[in-house]
Write an enzyme that holds these catalytic residues in place. Structure first.
Site, short mmCIF file in Angstrom:
data_model
loop_
_atom_site.label_atom_id
_atom_site.label_comp_id
_atom_site.label_asym_id
_atom_site.label_seq_id
_atom_site.Cartn_x
_atom_site.Cartn_y
_atom_site.Cartn_z
N ARG A 116 1.11 4.20 -3.23
CA ARG A 116 0.17 3.16 -3.91
C ARG A 116 -0.81 2.89 -4.48
O ARG A 116 -1.73 2.49 -4.05
CB ARG A 116 0.66 1.82 -2.50
CG ARG A 116 1.44 1.53 -2.28
CD ARG A 116 2.27 1.20 -0.45
NE ARG A 116 1.84 -0.43 -1.02
CZ ARG A 116 2.42 -1.38 -0.52
NH1 ARG A 116 2.34 -1.03 0.54
NH2 ARG A 116 2.42 -2.33 -0.83
N GLN B 227 2.36 1.42 -9.53
CA GLN B 227 2.60 -0.31 -9.27
C GLN B 227 3.89 -0.45 -9.72
O GLN B 227 4.82 -1.70 -8.99
CB GLN B 227 1.11 -1.30 -9.23
CG GLN B 227 0.36 -1.22 -8.77
CD GLN B 227 -0.85 -2.31 -9.00
OE1 GLN B 227 -0.88 -2.71 -9.97
NE2 GLN B 227 -2.32 -2.09 -8.76
N ASP C 120 6.72 -0.15 -7.37
CA ASP C 120 6.60 -0.39 -6.12
C ASP C 120 7.34 -1.35 -5.51
O ASP C 120 6.85 -2.21 -5.40
CB ASP C 120 4.86 -0.45 -5.96
CG ASP C 120 4.14 -1.28 -4.28
OD1 ASP C 120 5.38 -0.56 -3.35
OD2 ASP C 120 3.03 -1.64 -4.01
N SER D 123 5.79 -3.70 -2.43
CA SER D 123 5.16 -4.73 -2.89
C SER D 123 6.09 -5.75 -3.14
O SER D 123 6.11 -7.29 -3.06
CB SER D 123 4.21 -4.34 -3.36
OG SER D 123 3.11 -3.90 -3.15
N TYR E 192 -4.99 0.22 4.44
CA TYR E 192 -4.52 -0.25 5.24
C TYR E 192 -5.40 -0.40 6.30
O TYR E 192 -5.92 0.51 6.93
CB TYR E 192 -3.11 0.80 5.56
CG TYR E 192 -2.42 1.19 4.63
CD1 TYR E 192 -1.13 0.12 4.64
CD2 TYR E 192 -2.28 1.81 3.97
CE1 TYR E 192 -0.32 -0.35 3.66
CE2 TYR E 192 -0.64 1.96 2.09
CZ TYR E 192 -0.22 1.29 2.15
OH TYR E 192 0.71 0.91 1.71
P1 NAD Z 1 1.33 -4.27 5.52
O1 NAD Z 1 2.72 -4.17 5.41
O2 NAD Z 1 0.75 -2.42 6.04
O3 NAD Z 1 0.47 -4.96 6.54
C1 NAD Z 1 0.04 -6.41 6.06
C2 NAD Z 1 -1.38 -6.85 6.92
O4 NAD Z 1 -1.63 -6.77 8.36
C3 NAD Z 1 -2.70 -5.95 6.30
O5 NAD Z 1 -3.21 -7.04 5.60
C4 NAD Z 1 -3.23 -5.43 7.19
O6 NAD Z 1 -4.37 -5.78 7.27
C5 NAD Z 1 -2.67 -6.37 8.19
N1 NAD Z 1 -3.21 -6.74 9.66
C6 NAD Z 1 -2.90 -5.48 10.14
N2 NAD Z 1 -3.23 -5.12 12.00
C7 NAD Z 1 -3.01 -6.47 12.02
C8 NAD Z 1 -4.22 -7.50 12.57
N3 NAD Z 1 -3.51 -6.74 14.23
N4 NAD Z 1 -4.35 -8.58 13.02
C9 NAD Z 1 -4.67 -8.97 11.57
N5 NAD Z 1 -3.76 -8.68 10.65
C10 NAD Z 1 -3.31 -7.05 10.34
O7 NAD Z 1 -0.12 -4.32 4.04
P2 NAD Z 1 0.97 -4.53 2.36
O8 NAD Z 1 0.89 -5.82 1.89
O9 NAD Z 1 1.20 -3.56 2.20
O10 NAD Z 1 -0.91 -3.82 2.31
C11 NAD Z 1 -2.12 -3.25 2.63
C12 NAD Z 1 -2.99 -2.88 1.38
O11 NAD Z 1 -2.25 -1.93 0.37
C13 NAD Z 1 -3.86 -3.38 1.39
O12 NAD Z 1 -5.04 -3.49 0.91
C14 NAD Z 1 -3.24 -3.80 -0.21
O13 NAD Z 1 -4.00 -4.62 -1.41
C15 NAD Z 1 -3.06 -2.72 -0.24
N6 NAD Z 1 -2.21 -2.45 -2.12
C16 NAD Z 1 -2.05 -1.30 -2.94
C17 NAD Z 1 -0.74 -1.73 -3.97
C18 NAD Z 1 -1.20 -0.40 -5.15
O14 NAD Z 1 -2.28 0.10 -5.15
N7 NAD Z 1 -0.42 0.31 -5.70
C19 NAD Z 1 0.60 -2.08 -4.27
C20 NAD Z 1 0.27 -2.70 -2.51
C21 NAD Z 1 -0.22 -2.96 -1.37
#
Ligand code: NAD
Length: 380
Positions: free
Chosen positions: A122, A127, A130, A133, A230
């Site tokens: 990621r 992106q 991805d 996402s 994460y």
């Molecule tokens: P994910 O599906 O792994 O998790 C969903 C959310 O749950 C996360 O925001 C996490 O912090 C939250 N979480 C975990 N435990 C928790 C708790 N106990 N209470 C409340 N919330 C909790 O996450 P995701 O949607 O895949 O995204 C994770 C990160 O990756 C983000 O920072 C996102 O911006 C980043 N991201 C980067 C890219 C990229 O650069 N290409 C693409 C997608 C996502």
């Protein structure tokens, strides 16, 4: 060479990994495209639409696997599908290699080169490929639609000649890609929306979307830069504070959408039985973490249940498939971008270049060897 997409075999799966539009782009990369007859029908892409885009429609999966040099699909291939594959063939699919050791062994034994769309690193450059996402965005939106469909009231507040209707209160737990999409949908329907995440850096994103960040009075904050953006498991003290806050909110919120995940672990339990019992009748919980065990203690995966106190808990695990046309369009675009990177000469010949970080990260079997897990990313 030929790239082909079979009909998905998992019951209820409506998506398809190639659309007529993505096929046109794949042809520009030099590939001949094949589709199994009927593969797109549940997502509203007819065989004729594929033919019009210059795709060859083949009668069944066996013929497709026999002819294709590259097979693009969505759900991890089952045993019968792997057995239809042949040495040197490239398979591009969701594979969840960390949980599918037997599948990796089967792919390796069959001599298939497999790229897991769920393992694409990621990073900014990737992106466009991805799928986590693109599918989470749909799931977050659809979770709110399912919630509103099960909630017998308006989301927005109204003052009418016949009386005053209060706005619904929505709490989104976890503000990653799915959570932010859910916030966007809930706010746009007019609900008062609150959101919580263990990563404090998302507070600004939550507030910029018109929701209120639920702050905890707690010194320790997670440094998610250390875990690649994460979440990591929270300390017991933090967890206790978080649950106490949720307990306080439970009688007041109408809808809870949970999306909290920690990579490589079961979903944390954040909405307990007593919180469900404290909610008002008619309230709705949509648990997007159902597939990984659920954030709500009472979630039943793949089912919608109603508790004795009249709270509906929705544990569906097929939200992207419920919007199959657009989910297929986005997924197939992600695959097409992957094919773009796999075809540097744009000559219809895939090159699995293990020096490329993105391709290396996604490749889980190659030339009879399991190549998962990939080496850790190089420190810049
Ligand atoms: P994910 O599906 O792994 O998790 C969903 C959310 O749950 C996360 O925001 C996490 O912090 C939250 N979480 C975990 N435990 C928790 C708790 N106990 N209470 C409340 N919330 C909790 O996450 P995701 O949607 O895949 O995204 C994770 C990160 O990756 C983000 O920072 C996102 O911006 C980043 N991201 C980067 C890219 C990229 O650069 N290409 C693409 C997608 C996502």
């Amino acid at each position: 060479m030929k790239i082909g997409t079979p009909r998905e075999r998992v019951e209820g799966e409506k998506r398809v990994a190639m659309t007529p539009q993505s096929a046109i782009a794949l042809k520009k990369l030099g590939y001949d495209c094949l589709i199994e007859s009927g593969a797109g029908s549940a997502a509203r892409f007819s065989d004729q639409a594929y033919r019009d885009a210059g795709v060859t429609v083949v009668a069944d999966a066996a013929e497709l696997w026999a002819q294709a040099d590259v097979v693009a699909k969505i759900r991890p291939p089952g045993q019968t599908e792997v057995e239809m594959g042949h040495a040197g063939q490239v398979v591009i699919s969701l594979l969840y290699p960390g949980q599918n050791t037997e599948l990796l062994e089967a792919l390796k034994t069959r001599g298939l080169t497999a790229l897991a769309m769920d393992m694409v690193p990621r990073i900014s450059r990737a992106q466009k490929m991805d799928v986590l996402s693109s599918m989470a965005n749909i799931a977050g939106y659809r979770a709110v639609i399912e919630a509103s469909n099960n909630f017998g009231r308006f989301f927005t507040g109204q003052i009418t000649a016949a009386g005053k209707l209060p706005p619904a209160k929505v709490l989104v737990v976890g503000a990653g890609v799915a959570g932010l999409a859910a916030i966007g949908a809930a706010v746009s329907l007019g609900a008062i929306t609150y959101a919580f995440d263990v990563r404090p850096e998302v507070a600004e994103q939550i507030e910029s979307m018109g929701a209120e960040f639920v702050f905890l009075e707690f010194e320790q904050t997670q440094d998610s830069a250390a875990t690649g953006g994460y979440a990591a498991p929270s300390s017991p003290e933090f967890q206790a504070k978080q649950l106490a806050k949720f307990r306080e909110l439970a009688p007041d919120v109408d809808i809870v959408i949970t999306t909290a995940l920690i990579p490589g672990r079961p979903a944390p339990t954040l909405w307990t039985k007593d919180m469900v019992e404290a909610m008002k009748p008619g309230s709705v919980i949509v648990d997007l973490a159902a597939e990984r065990g659920g954030n709500c203690e009472l979630t039943v995966p793949d089912q919608a249940i109603e508790t004795a106190n009249g709270v509906k808990i929705i544990g569906y695990t097929d939200f992207p498939s419920r919007m199959a046309t657009q989910a297929s369009t986005l997924y197939s675009t992600n695959v097409r971008h992957m094919m773009d990177d796999l075809t540097p000469a744009k000559d219809g010949v895939p090159v699995v270049n293990m020096e490329d970080d993105v391709i290396r990260g996604a490749t889980v079997t190659k030339d009879g060897v399991i190549t998962f897990p990939p080496p850790p990313p190089k420190v810049q």
